[in-house]
Each structure stands twice: as C-alpha cells, then as structure tokens.
Design a protein around this motif. Structure first.
Motif, PDB file in Angstrom:
ATOM      1  N   GLU A   1     -10.462  -2.605   7.171  1.00 46.99           N
ATOM      2  CA  GLU A   1      -9.670  -3.413   6.251  1.00 46.99           C
ATOM      3  C   GLU A   1     -10.588  -4.115   5.256  1.00 46.99           C
ATOM      4  OE1 GLU A   1      -7.121  -6.188   8.120  1.00 46.99           O
ATOM      5  OE2 GLU A   1      -5.836  -4.682   9.069  1.00 46.99           O
ATOM      6  N   PHE A   2     -10.070  -4.272   4.041  1.00 44.30           N
ATOM      7  CA  PHE A   2     -10.769  -5.004   2.986  1.00 44.30           C
ATOM      8  C   PHE A   2      -9.839  -6.104   2.486  1.00 44.30           C
ATOM      9  CE2 PHE A   2     -12.848  -0.854   2.887  1.00 44.30           C
ATOM     10  CZ  PHE A   2     -14.188  -1.208   2.820  1.00 44.30           C
ATOM     11  N   ARG A   3     -10.283  -7.359   2.627  1.00 43.97           N
ATOM     12  CA  ARG A   3      -9.495  -8.478   2.135  1.00 43.97           C
ATOM     13  C   ARG A   3      -9.500  -8.488   0.609  1.00 43.97           C
ATOM     14  NH1 ARG A   3      -8.872 -13.040   5.424  1.00 43.97           N
ATOM     15  NH2 ARG A   3      -7.792 -13.896   3.617  1.00 43.97           N
ATOM     16  N   VAL A   4      -8.362  -8.833   0.023  1.00 45.34           N
ATOM     17  CA  VAL A   4      -8.227  -8.992  -1.422  1.00 45.34           C
ATOM     18  C   VAL A   4      -7.573 -10.333  -1.712  1.00 45.34           C
ATOM     19  CG1 VAL A   4      -8.168  -6.522  -1.949  1.00 45.34           C
ATOM     20  CG2 VAL A   4      -6.047  -7.713  -1.392  1.00 45.34           C
ATOM     21  N   LYS A   5      -7.639 -10.723  -2.983  1.00 40.42           N
ATOM     22  CA  LYS A   5      -7.178 -12.061  -3.358  1.00 40.42           C
ATOM     23  C   LYS A   5      -5.665 -12.180  -3.361  1.00 40.42           C
ATOM     24  CE  LYS A   5      -7.636 -15.551  -6.980  1.00 40.42           C
ATOM     25  NZ  LYS A   5      -8.245 -15.885  -8.298  1.00 40.42           N
ATOM     26  N   ASP A   6      -4.987 -11.203  -3.979  1.00 33.56           N
ATOM     27  CA  ASP A   6      -3.541 -11.298  -4.133  1.00 33.56           C
ATOM     28  C   ASP A   6      -2.940  -9.902  -4.130  1.00 33.56           C
ATOM     29  OD1 ASP A   6      -4.413 -10.377  -6.574  1.00 33.56           O
ATOM     30  OD2 ASP A   6      -4.060 -12.267  -7.608  1.00 33.56           O
ATOM     31  N   GLU A   7      -1.673  -9.843  -4.465  1.00 27.84           N
ATOM     32  CA  GLU A   7      -0.937  -8.579  -4.421  1.00 27.84           C
ATOM     33  C   GLU A   7      -1.414  -7.598  -5.481  1.00 27.84           C
ATOM     34  OE1 GLU A   7       3.759  -7.122  -4.177  1.00 27.84           O
ATOM     35  OE2 GLU A   7       3.221  -9.169  -4.746  1.00 27.84           O
ATOM     36  N   GLU A   8      -1.999  -8.085  -6.558  1.00 33.00           N
ATOM     37  CA  GLU A   8      -2.467  -7.191  -7.613  1.00 33.00           C
ATOM     38  C   GLU A   8      -3.627  -6.315  -7.151  1.00 33.00           C
ATOM     39  OE1 GLU A   8      -3.404  -9.532 -10.993  1.00 33.00           O
ATOM     40  OE2 GLU A   8      -1.345 -10.232 -11.311  1.00 33.00           O
ATOM     41  N   GLY A   9      -4.313  -6.703  -6.093  1.00 37.90           N
ATOM     42  CA  GLY A   9      -5.431  -5.912  -5.589  1.00 37.90           C
ATOM     43  C   GLY A   9      -5.031  -4.863  -4.581  1.00 37.90           C
ATOM     44  N   LEU A  10      -3.726  -4.624  -4.390  1.00 40.32           N
ATOM     45  CA  LEU A  10      -3.258  -3.619  -3.440  1.00 40.32           C
ATOM     46  C   LEU A  10      -2.976  -2.316  -4.175  1.00 40.32           C
ATOM     47  CD1 LEU A  10      -0.741  -5.752  -1.328  1.00 40.32           C
ATOM     48  CD2 LEU A  10      -3.147  -5.285  -0.852  1.00 40.32           C
ATOM     49  N   PRO A  11      -3.792  -1.279  -4.003  1.00 42.74           N
ATOM     50  CA  PRO A  11      -3.496   0.011  -4.639  1.00 42.74           C
ATOM     51  C   PRO A  11      -2.396   0.738  -3.886  1.00 42.74           C
ATOM     52  CG  PRO A  11      -5.490   0.174  -3.352  1.00 42.74           C
ATOM     53  CD  PRO A  11      -5.062  -1.265  -3.274  1.00 42.74           C
ATOM     54  N   GLY A  12      -1.893   1.808  -4.480  1.00 45.39           N
ATOM     55  CA  GLY A  12      -0.827   2.573  -3.864  1.00 45.39           C
ATOM     56  C   GLY A  12      -1.274   3.225  -2.571  1.00 45.39           C
ATOM     57  N   VAL A  13      -0.378   3.265  -1.587  1.00 41.11           N
ATOM     58  CA  VAL A  13      -0.688   3.904  -0.307  1.00 41.11           C
ATOM     59  C   VAL A  13      -0.858   5.402  -0.538  1.00 41.11           C
ATOM     60  CG1 VAL A  13       0.163   4.401   2.000  1.00 41.11           C
ATOM     61  CG2 VAL A  13       0.528   2.144   0.992  1.00 41.11           C
ATOM     62  N   GLY A  14      -1.928   5.956   0.003  1.00 42.62           N
ATOM     63  CA  GLY A  14      -2.241   7.358  -0.186  1.00 42.62           C
ATOM     64  C   GLY A  14      -3.254   7.608  -1.276  1.00 42.62           C
ATOM     65  N   SER A  15      -3.649   6.587  -2.031  1.00 40.86           N
ATOM     66  CA  SER A  15      -4.626   6.764  -3.099  1.00 40.86           C
ATOM     67  C   SER A  15      -5.991   7.105  -2.512  1.00 40.86           C
ATOM     68  CB  SER A  15      -4.722   5.504  -3.956  1.00 40.86           C
ATOM     69  OG  SER A  15      -3.466   5.170  -4.504  1.00 40.86           O
ATOM     70  N   ILE A  16      -6.668   8.033  -3.127  1.00 47.33           N
ATOM     71  CA  ILE A  16      -8.015   8.428  -2.716  1.00 47.33           C
ATOM     72  C   ILE A  16      -9.021   7.587  -3.488  1.00 47.33           C
ATOM     73  CG2 ILE A  16      -9.684  10.309  -2.645  1.00 47.33           C
ATOM     74  CD1 ILE A  16      -7.393  12.239  -2.300  1.00 47.33           C
ATOM     75  N   ILE A  17      -9.941   6.968  -2.781  1.00 40.91           N
ATOM     76  CA  ILE A  17     -10.966   6.122  -3.386  1.00 40.91           C
ATOM     77  C   ILE A  17     -12.184   6.990  -3.676  1.00 40.91           C
ATOM     78  CG2 ILE A  17     -12.411   4.089  -3.099  1.00 40.91           C
ATOM     79  CD1 ILE A  17     -10.336   3.000  -1.191  1.00 40.91           C
ATOM     80  N   THR A  18     -12.596   7.038  -4.925  1.00 38.11           N
ATOM     81  CA  THR A  18     -13.741   7.834  -5.344  1.00 38.11           C
ATOM     82  C   THR A  18     -14.955   6.940  -5.590  1.00 38.11           C
ATOM     83  OG1 THR A  18     -12.983   7.711  -7.638  1.00 38.11           O
ATOM     84  CG2 THR A  18     -12.258   9.599  -6.333  1.00 38.11           C
ATOM     85  N   ALA A  19     -16.098   7.599  -5.814  1.00 39.94           N
ATOM     86  CA  ALA A  19     -17.344   6.848  -5.966  1.00 39.94           C
ATOM     87  C   ALA A  19     -17.384   6.053  -7.253  1.00 39.94           C
ATOM     88  CB  ALA A  19     -18.539   7.804  -5.902  1.00 39.94           C
TER      89      ALA A  19
END
Length: 304
Positions: free
Chosen positions: A149-167
C-alpha cells in the motif's frame, strides 16, 4: 369565595398529585439532556477538534503525505553512472518494475485513510488462498505475488483500479524515498551491530578484544541491565527507509529506474519507491506513468 382566592387555589396542584422525585434522578435527567447553561467545550457546534482524536491526527499528517501513488520494483544490483553536473562517476542502484498494477483503493470514509493498493509480479492460482483469489476477482485484476500500500493525501491521488504503473511515473532529476527489508546478518556482536570500539588490543587484554564490556551499572540503577541496552543479537531483516535519492535515469521501455546511492535489501528483493516527502513535489501530470490495459473496463476512483 373571592376571585383572587380561586386563582391562588389553582396556581399549584395539590401535593398528593405530585409524586416525589429524588435529586439524584433530576441530576441524571440533566446529564442526559443538558440545558442551555451547559459548557460550550462539551456541546455545540464550531468547537475546536480535540488534539487526541483521529481527525486531528489525520490533519497533522496530511501535509506530509505524497500527492500520488508509488511503485513496487525489484532491486537488480548496483552500477556506476557518469554525472555530467559533478563530472564524477556516482554509484547507483538499478530498480526494475515487474507488471506493477493498481489493485484497489483504501478510502477514508471506509478505512480511515487514503491509500492505493499496488501489486507486482504474478502467482499461480494454486498458491493463492481463496480469500485472496476472491479479492483479486472482485477487483477484476490478475493475481499478484507481492501486494503493498502507498498512502496518498486525498482522493485525487487514487488512480483507476487496474491501471498499470510504468517506469516513467518518475522523471529524471526528482527525489524519491525507497523502503525495503534490509539484508539479514544473523547473530552479530556489539561491534558490528552497534559500532562499538571494542576492548584494547594490548595491555593485558586476553581473548576479549571484540567483547562488549559492562552491560549494566551497580547500585545506582538497581544492579540490573536497563531496558533498551545495546547488546549483541540478531541484525538486519528490518524495514528500512532511505530518503532523498535522486533519480538518475529512467527507461520506460524496459521498466528500469536508476537512483543515486544505495537501496536497502539484497538483490532481487522488493523495494517501494515513492516521491520524497522532504523535497518539493514533482510537477508532473496526474496521468503520467499510469496506463489502462486493453480490454479492462476503466473505473474511476469515485466509483470504487
């Protein structure tokens, strides 16, 4: 009888019609339903938030939380990279992302905090428990070997579920914090574990050159070893964070992020990378480094 006498007669009902009520019962009723003269520090609106509450603790920590999610990478080893700014060859650590994907969200109204659950790698279904398989199936994402898990500040830091994180989530020149489990050293002595100087090399010292020495005082402290005393014991195997590492190079095609300096953990260990909290936040677009795979329905953070 005059009119005044009749009015005085009906001002107060007879005593036999009024049952006696104890003072303790009256105090109980007042405590349940406070009156207008109640203390303004206990009741009412627009009151200051208590410092010991969960809301106050969240507000104190909110400025230090990153604005976006991090990534889970594999430590491939160390190398040297030429730095044109300092004209020196600097030691660097190579980190590679392996099918890093957003699995689910943690919301403040449900879980008490904002966080992004990220998975990496892959795993066979026969090696995954049924509750874990149900969790991945509910989010419509493939099975992952590592989940963090990665903590974020607010709801704006939540990407879509299923998104692939690239380098390319990280850009060259920015600073990141890396967190991983350190290498296990096994049972280590005081000199290796805590940096003690040891006993003298000569002048009568016999077979105790690397010994710790006295472990506890005498009468002044109760003739005992005080709690927290630095002694020999198991070393390593603990979660450790290295802050403010500069990103030297990013290879989005191969999923490689090269950072300046050493990263905790042995080779092929999992490392958490996230924006440094003690440096200015990088000015990047929120959609950079996030890619939705083909054939997967796009779900926004507000819908999950």
């Amino acid at each position: 009888m005059s009119t005044k006498g009749i009015a005085r007669l009906f001002q107060r009902p007879p005593r036999f019609l009024c049952p006696s009520v104890s003072r303790q019962f009256v105090r109980t009723l007042k405590s349940i339903h406070p009156g207008k003269n109640s203390s303004r520090f206990n009741h009412g609106h627009n009151l200051p938030i208590l410092g010991s509450s969960h809301t106050a603790a969240f507000l104190r920590k909110e400025p230090m939380l990153p604005l976006r999610t991090g990534a889970l990478a594999i430590k491939k080893g160390m190398t040297g990279v030429y730095d044109p700014e300092t004209c020196r060859r600097v030691p660097c650590t190579v980190l590679q992302l392996d099918r890093c994907q957003v699995i689910s969200h943690k919301r403040r109204d449900t879980h008490g905090y904002w966080a992004v659950q990220v998975g990496s790698g892959t795993k066979e279904a026969r090696n995954v428990s049924r509750p874990e398989r149900g969790h991945f199936a509910a989010q419509e994402v493939p099975l992952k070997e590592h989940v963090v898990e990665f903590r974020v500040k607010d709801e704006e830091g939540l990407p879509g579920v299923g998104s692939i994180i690239t380098a390319d989530l990280f850009k060259e020149g920015q600073f990141v914090d890396t967190r991983a489990v350190t290498r296990g050293m096994g049972f280590a002595g005081g000199m290796k574990r805590w940096g003690f100087s040891g006993q003298p090399a000569s002048h009568g010292t016999s077979l105790t050159h690397r010994a710790m020495g006295s472990a506890g005082p005498s009468q002044g402290s109760g003739s005992r070893v005080l709690p927290g005393k630095k002694m020999a014991g198991r070393m390593g195997g603990e979660m450790h964070t290295v802050q403010n590492l500069k990103v030297v190079k990013v290879d989005a095609e191969n999923g490689i992020v090269v950072v300046h300096g050493a990263v905790p953990g042995p080779k092929n260990s999992m490392v958490k990378i996230q924006d440094a909290i003690k440096k200015p936040w990088p000015e990047v677009d929120a959609a950079v480094g996030l890619m939705m795979p083909e054939g997967m329905p796009t779900r926004l953070a507000a819908e999950v």
